[in-house]
Structure formats: structure tokens, C-alpha cells
Design an enzyme around this catalytic site. Structure first.
Site, short mmCIF file in Angstrom:
data_model
loop_
_atom_site.label_atom_id
_atom_site.label_comp_id
_atom_site.label_asym_id
_atom_site.label_seq_id
_atom_site.Cartn_x
_atom_site.Cartn_y
_atom_site.Cartn_z
N ASP A 24 30.16 29.58 83.70
CA ASP A 24 29.41 30.72 83.17
C ASP A 24 28.25 31.04 84.10
OD1 ASP A 24 28.00 32.44 81.07
OD2 ASP A 24 29.63 31.64 79.86
N ASP A 33 17.48 21.20 72.72
CA ASP A 33 18.69 20.99 71.93
C ASP A 33 19.91 20.68 72.78
OD1 ASP A 33 16.92 21.73 69.98
OD2 ASP A 33 18.14 23.36 69.16
N HIS A 59 23.40 33.69 79.22
CA HIS A 59 24.74 33.72 78.63
C HIS A 59 25.30 32.31 78.49
CE1 HIS A 59 29.08 34.79 78.32
NE2 HIS A 59 28.63 35.94 77.82
N ASN A 147 35.92 42.35 75.12
CA ASN A 147 35.21 43.24 74.20
C ASN A 147 35.64 44.68 74.39
OD1 ASN A 147 33.75 40.96 73.39
ND2 ASN A 147 32.14 41.32 74.90
N SER A 223 32.67 36.39 73.82
CA SER A 223 32.04 35.28 74.54
C SER A 223 31.43 34.27 73.58
CB SER A 223 30.94 35.79 75.48
OG SER A 223 31.47 36.39 76.62
#
Length: 276
Positions: A24, A33, A59, A147, A223
Site C-alpha cells: 500500500d 495501536d 491509506h 470503486n 479498500s
């Protein structure tokens, strides 16, 4: 996040011993986290692979959090390890040679699952070969459907490859997102994955996850749906990619209500896979 709950993920220990590669825009590896679950940090945007993976686009960090966040929020498989592979630029552009290089590196680094929240209307032979290489090395490759919906047969590559698990997007009410690319399922054999078929649908609307700011963000898209399935594969890993894929197909077909149009449809394929 609602999507993690929807697929019955998030339990402590989920994904232990499994590595998921996120090919990515990079990952914020020091996010509170995520920092405990980063196994690799590589940049493949040139022939020289570099030991860095800074996410300038936000992203890849979001995708990684849905898979394996383990902090203020949790991902589907919070004990899985993330192999962060930056193949896309800080403006979100992904060149085919970089993506292919990233897929091969993910396989070489021992990824059990490879998440590809990216795609385009066509695919190069180099990318096809990279996917085949990764599958041959035992990786389960999961990719966004795209998309470009809502028309049928609008699925993007590499998700459209039969070797790849293609994931469309649903909302919290199990409705297919209008933007979610559709497959060609009604023109192919039912419940047999062929090229240009959607395989699953997963949460992809208003998904909360980790952000490159060190905080959190809410995004929508296939995504965002893809890492729910990649994380789920890590959580329920059945010892091999093929066994895990079959297990997820059985879970989607037999353990959740049919979503999208009837049967193995262009909206959701087998449906929504969930963990027991």
C-alpha cells in the site's frame, strides 16, 4: 469499529503466528495501536528495496489498523503481524512494477496473507506473474473489487483474477455500497471463482481505523472492505491458503444470510464471511 464486530473479529489472540502483508502507501509503524504488531517495514518504489515505509497518504495505515490494530481500537486479528510494504506514492499512485515488486517481496518475507487495497481496469503480465508467484509460495492474496460500481462487470484488477480473493463493500445494514464494483458472477459458474467474479463483500462504508496522524480516521471504499477479509483470514487461518479460502467461502455461504442479489451474485459473491 462496527466492521470488526460485524465479522466477529477483535478477540485477544486473534491471528497469532500469522503475518499479513499490506502492500500500500506505507504504514505509520509507531502508531500506538500498531507499533507492537509491525514485523517488516519496506519501500519497493525502486529496484533498490529500502528499509522504510512512511505513510504520507494515510491509506495503508488505515488498512493496517483494520487488520491488526491492538490498542484503543482493535482490528479483526489483533495478534497478527503486519509486513508494511510501501509500493504506492504519497499521492496514492501505484505503478504496476512497484506493486508487482511488493507482492513478490511480501511472499519472500513469508506473508500468509497479502492485502491489496488497490486496483485498476487492466493488469500487466508482471503483476499477473507476481500474484502467481505469491500464490505458489503459499500466500492468500486478497484485493479490492474497486470503486467503479454499480454496474455489473466493473471489477478491477488484480481483484478480478481468479487466483485472488475479490472483496466488495457493504454498509452496516448489509446493503451493497453504490460505489462498490460488481463482478461478472451471473455469467460464470455459481460458487466457482472465475476471472472477474466477486468472491465476498465486507464492511466498507464509514469504517474507523488508525490514521497517519497517530489518531483515527473514518474512510469508505472497497479498500476498507478488503482488510476485513484479510484480517479474518489471519484470524481463522486453516493451515494453508487454499484451506483458509475454502473455509471463508463456507462461512459466507452457510453461516450468514444471503446479501446482495440472490445466490453467487455480482454484488457480494459468496456473501459476508464471519468468524465463528
Amino acid at each position: 469499529p462496527w466492521g470488526v464486530a460485524k465479522v466477529n473479529g477483535g478477540q485477544a489472540g486473534g491471528g497469532a503466528g500469522i503475518k499479513v502483508a499490506v502492500v500500500d502507501t506505507g504504514v505509520k509503524t509507531d502508531h500506538p495501536d500498531l507499533q507492537g504488531n509491525i514485523a517488516d517495514c519496506k519501500d519497493v518504489q525502486s529496484s533498490l528495496i529500502r528499509n522504510r515505509c512512511r505513510d504520507g497518504y494515510n491509506h495503508g495505515t488505515h488498512v493496517a489498523g483494520t487488520i491488526a490494530a491492538n490498542g484503543k481500537i482493535v482490528g479483526v486479528a489483533p495478534a497478527a503481524k503486519i509486513s508494511a510494504i510501501k509500493a504506492c506514492s504519497d499521492s496514492g499512485i501505484c505503478w504496476s512494477d512497484d506493486v508487482a515488486r511488493g507482492i513478490r517481496l511480501a511472499a519472500d518475507l513469508g506473508a500468509n496473507v497479502i492485502n491489496l487495497s488497490l486496483g485498476g481496469p487492466s493488469i500487466t503480465q508482471d503483476e499477473r506473474n507476481a500474484v502467481s508467484y505469491a500464490v505458489g509460495r503459499g500466500a492468500l492474496v486478497v484485493a479490492a473489487a474497486g470503486n467503479s460500481g454499480p454496474g455489473d462487470n466493473t471489477i478491477m484488477y488484480p481483484g478480478a483474477l481468479a487466483e485472488v480473493v475479490a472483496v466488495g463493500a457493504i454498509n452496516s445494514s448489509d446493503g451493497t455500497a453504490s460505489f462498490s464494483s460488481r463482478g461478472n458472477n451471473y455469467s460464470t459458474a455459481p460458487y466457482v471463482v472465475e476471472e472477474r467474479d466477486i468472491e465476498f463483500a465486507a464492511p466498507g462504508v464509514s469504517v474507523e481505523s488508525t490514521s497517519k496522524s497517530g489518531c483515527y480516521a473514518v474512510f469508505s471504499g472497497t479498500s476498507m472492505a478488503t482488510p476485513h477479509v484479510a484480517g479474518l483470514a489471519a484470524k481463522v487461518w486453516q493451515g494453508s491458503a487454499s484451506a483458509t479460502r475454502t473455509y471463508l467461502q463456507d462461512r459466507a455461504r452457510n453461516n450468514y444470510a444471503d446479501i446482495g442479489r440472490a445466490g453467487d451474485d455480482p454484488d457480494a459473491g459468496f456473501g459476508l464471511p464471519t468468524a465463528p
